[in-house]
Design a protein around this motif. Structure first.
Motif, PDB file in Angstrom:
ATOM      1  N   VAL A 269      -5.223  14.200   0.881  1.00 37.16           N
ATOM      2  CA  VAL A 269      -4.314  14.012  -0.707  1.00 37.16           C
ATOM      3  C   VAL A 269      -2.928  14.137   0.108  1.00 37.16           C
ATOM      4  O   VAL A 269      -2.108  13.114  -0.989  1.00 37.16           O
ATOM      5  N   VAL A 270      -2.569  14.652   0.833  1.00 41.45           N
ATOM      6  CA  VAL A 270      -0.812  15.028   1.295  1.00 41.45           C
ATOM      7  C   VAL A 270      -0.751  13.426   2.162  1.00 41.45           C
ATOM      8  O   VAL A 270       0.448  13.136   1.537  1.00 41.45           O
ATOM      9  N   SER A 271      -1.131  13.183   3.241  1.00 40.51           N
ATOM     10  CA  SER A 271      -0.931  11.968   3.712  1.00 40.51           C
ATOM     11  C   SER A 271      -0.956  10.459   2.523  1.00 40.51           C
ATOM     12  O   SER A 271      -0.376   9.956   2.366  1.00 40.51           O
ATOM     13  N   GLY A 272      -1.720  10.870   1.600  1.00 43.54           N
ATOM     14  CA  GLY A 272      -2.450   9.666   1.079  1.00 43.54           C
ATOM     15  C   GLY A 272      -0.984   9.191  -0.035  1.00 43.54           C
ATOM     16  O   GLY A 272      -0.596   8.418  -0.625  1.00 43.54           O
ATOM     17  N   SER A 273      -0.915  10.602  -0.289  1.00 37.92           N
ATOM     18  CA  SER A 273       0.826  10.697  -1.419  1.00 37.92           C
ATOM     19  C   SER A 273       1.773  10.392  -0.611  1.00 37.92           C
ATOM     20  O   SER A 273       2.656   9.959  -1.582  1.00 37.92           O
ATOM     21  N   ILE A 274       1.351  10.553   0.686  1.00 37.93           N
ATOM     22  CA  ILE A 274       2.776   9.715   1.555  1.00 37.93           C
ATOM     23  C   ILE A 274       3.514   8.659   1.254  1.00 37.93           C
ATOM     24  O   ILE A 274       4.515   7.902   1.276  1.00 37.93           O
ATOM     25  N   VAL A 275       2.207   8.047   1.876  1.00 40.00           N
ATOM     26  CA  VAL A 275       1.900   7.063   1.786  1.00 40.00           C
ATOM     27  C   VAL A 275       2.491   6.123   0.895  1.00 40.00           C
ATOM     28  O   VAL A 275       3.070   5.203   0.279  1.00 40.00           O
ATOM     29  N   ALA A 276       1.824   6.818  -0.046  1.00 40.67           N
ATOM     30  CA  ALA A 276       1.818   5.623  -1.987  1.00 40.67           C
ATOM     31  C   ALA A 276       3.186   5.993  -2.267  1.00 40.67           C
ATOM     32  O   ALA A 276       3.736   5.147  -2.676  1.00 40.67           O
ATOM     33  N   LEU A 277       3.815   6.901  -1.935  1.00 45.95           N
ATOM     34  CA  LEU A 277       5.311   7.388  -2.692  1.00 45.95           C
ATOM     35  C   LEU A 277       6.603   6.624  -2.186  1.00 45.95           C
ATOM     36  O   LEU A 277       6.973   6.128  -2.238  1.00 45.95           O
ATOM     37  N   ILE A 278       6.091   6.395  -0.420  1.00 43.51           N
ATOM     38  CA  ILE A 278       7.347   5.284   0.128  1.00 43.51           C
ATOM     39  C   ILE A 278       6.686   4.031  -0.573  1.00 43.51           C
ATOM     40  O   ILE A 278       8.074   3.707  -0.921  1.00 43.51           O
TER      41      ILE A 278
END
Length: 439
Positions: A137-146
């Protein structure tokens, strides 16, 4: 030079078999596969410096050198091409606009050094701590927000020539839908070619710089600025990129291991160190930060050739291409409309990759802590939140990434405390905004 065992007759790969990292086909076939890897990486690798204003030839040079270093550091056991990482586009764009290219390069150097440290820790302690720090949930959020943070940049380019942008975007989408295998994987590259041809037809190209460029020469070098007062604020903006590079490198190693054997997983720490070294070197002298490339994983899957020999060929070929300033000048003629069309798709795809991480790992969004981890991070990125204290500024990427980490870990800490009971012996009241179990 490493020595590879000849696979079979050196010309073909039998059904159900793969050419392993320590094997090779005949040298003509190996050279052909290596050149194919260069073609696969080219569209994405040149696009990053074009979008960020970095010299294309310099990026190609350090991409090739980085690939060769990667092979050496991983003891020639892990096939990989190191191309330009899209994760750097947003912080480089912001840093260049506010503090200049030198400070942006300092940010890339900082990411590379930190990735080396992470690689050393992984080599010693394993990957478990990364999985705990950065769950899906964290790694997906970081990739998506970039990816989503770059949406305004795509629109800024697109509106310069809407018709050319529309033709380019349409071509990218059509190629990705119509083609399978290798051609489908380079749909962005093909879309750029179509958009470029259309721009030429409508008179949007300027070839004066190409005519003036020499055929052979050294790339243009720039040195990272590690001393300017604003550099430390810039470096903070880049640090979340480390999390993306970790995810990309780990995913690459696991993908290769699936096809060639689990023993490859032992190279994970070395892969992170190698990418860190390559990124540091590139950032120190004017190149884009690097990462392992999904496009080249696709070529390996299609050809079933995982030989590191092909990557030695690819690395050397990229270095040779970088020594022609005329090649770089051609790429610098790509007009804004073409860039607008391709980045509309590209930046959105980066965001979708983050969402795919959620889907593939079945993230439970009935849990409020997961809801807020993703929701807050994405809104911060899309809106472009900033925080500033004097000359020190934090951009949306670092704020969004920090928010995702803090919300997830603090939320789960509070949830565990609630389950065990507060100091007065009673549970803490928690209300889920979208229903479901609040923990």
């Amino acid at each position: 030079m490493p020595i590879w065992t000849l696979h079979g007759n050196g010309r073909t790969v039998a059904p159900g078999q793969v050419v392993g990292p320590d094997e090779r086909l005949s040298w003509p076939a190996t050279i052909a596969v290596g050149v194919q890897h260069v073609i696969a990486m080219f569209g994405a690798t040149f696009l990053v410096p074009v979008l960020t204003g970095f010299p294309v030839s310099t990026t190609l040079l350090f991409s090739g050198i980085g690939t060769l270093l990667f092979l050496v550091i991983t003891k020639n056991k892990l096939p990989s091409y190191l191309g330009s990482s899209f994760a750097f586009i947003a912080p480089v764009t912001a840093a260049t606009a506010t503090a200049g290219m030198g400070s942006a390069l300092a940010g890339i150097v900082a990411v590379g050094l930190l990735l080396v440290v992470v690689g050393v820790i992984v080599q010693i302690a394993g990957l478990g701590w990364i999985d705990r720090l950065m769950p899906p949930v964290v790694s997906g959020s970081i990739v998506a927000l970039i990816g989503f943070n770059l949406a305004p940049v795509a629109w800024s380019n697109f509106r310069e020539a809407p018709l050319t942008g529309t033709v380019t975007l349409s071509a990218v989408i059509l190629f990705s839908v119509l083609f399978r295998g290798f051609l489908g994987r380079i749909s962005i590259f093909l879309g750029v070619i179509v958009g470029y041809a259309f721009a030429a037809m409508v008179g949007e190209l300027d070839f004066s710089s190409v005519a003036d460029a020499s055929w052979v020469g050294l790339p243009e070098f720039h040195v990272a600025d590690l001393t300017s007062p604003g550099t430390w604020g810039v470096i903070a903006m880049f640090l979340p990129v480390v999390l993306v590079l970790i995810a990309e490198n780990v995913g690459h190693v696991r993908g290769v291991a699936t096809m060639t054997g689990a023993a490859v997983n032992a190279q994970t720490g070395r892969a992170l160190i190698a990418d860190g070294v390559a990124t540091t070197l590139a950032g120190g002298f004017g190149g884009s930060g690097t990462t392992t490339y999904g496009e080249n994983i696709g070529v390996m899957a299609a050809t079933r050739v995982y030989s590191t020999a092909a990557y030695w060929v690819a690395g050397v070929t990229a270095v040779l291409l970088s020594l022609s300033p005329k090649v770089g000048a051609v790429f610098n003629t790509i007009p804004m409309g073409v860039l607008g069309g391709v980045t509309t798709a590209l930046y959105g795809l980066i965001g979708i990759i983050g969402i795919k991480i959620w889907v593939d790992n079945r993230v439970d969004f009935s849990r409020p802590v997961n809801q807020y981890t993703g929701a807050v991070a994405l809104v911060i990125a899309i809106a472009g939140f900033t925080m500033q204290w004097g000359d020190f500024q934090l951009g949306a990427i670092v704020i969004g990434a920090a928010s995702a980490l803090l919300i997830y870990h603090l939320g789960n800490l509070i949830a565990r405390w609630r389950r065990t009971g507060a100091d007065d012996g009673g549970p803490l009241p928690v209300i889920g905004p979208l229903g479901g179990d609040p923990t």
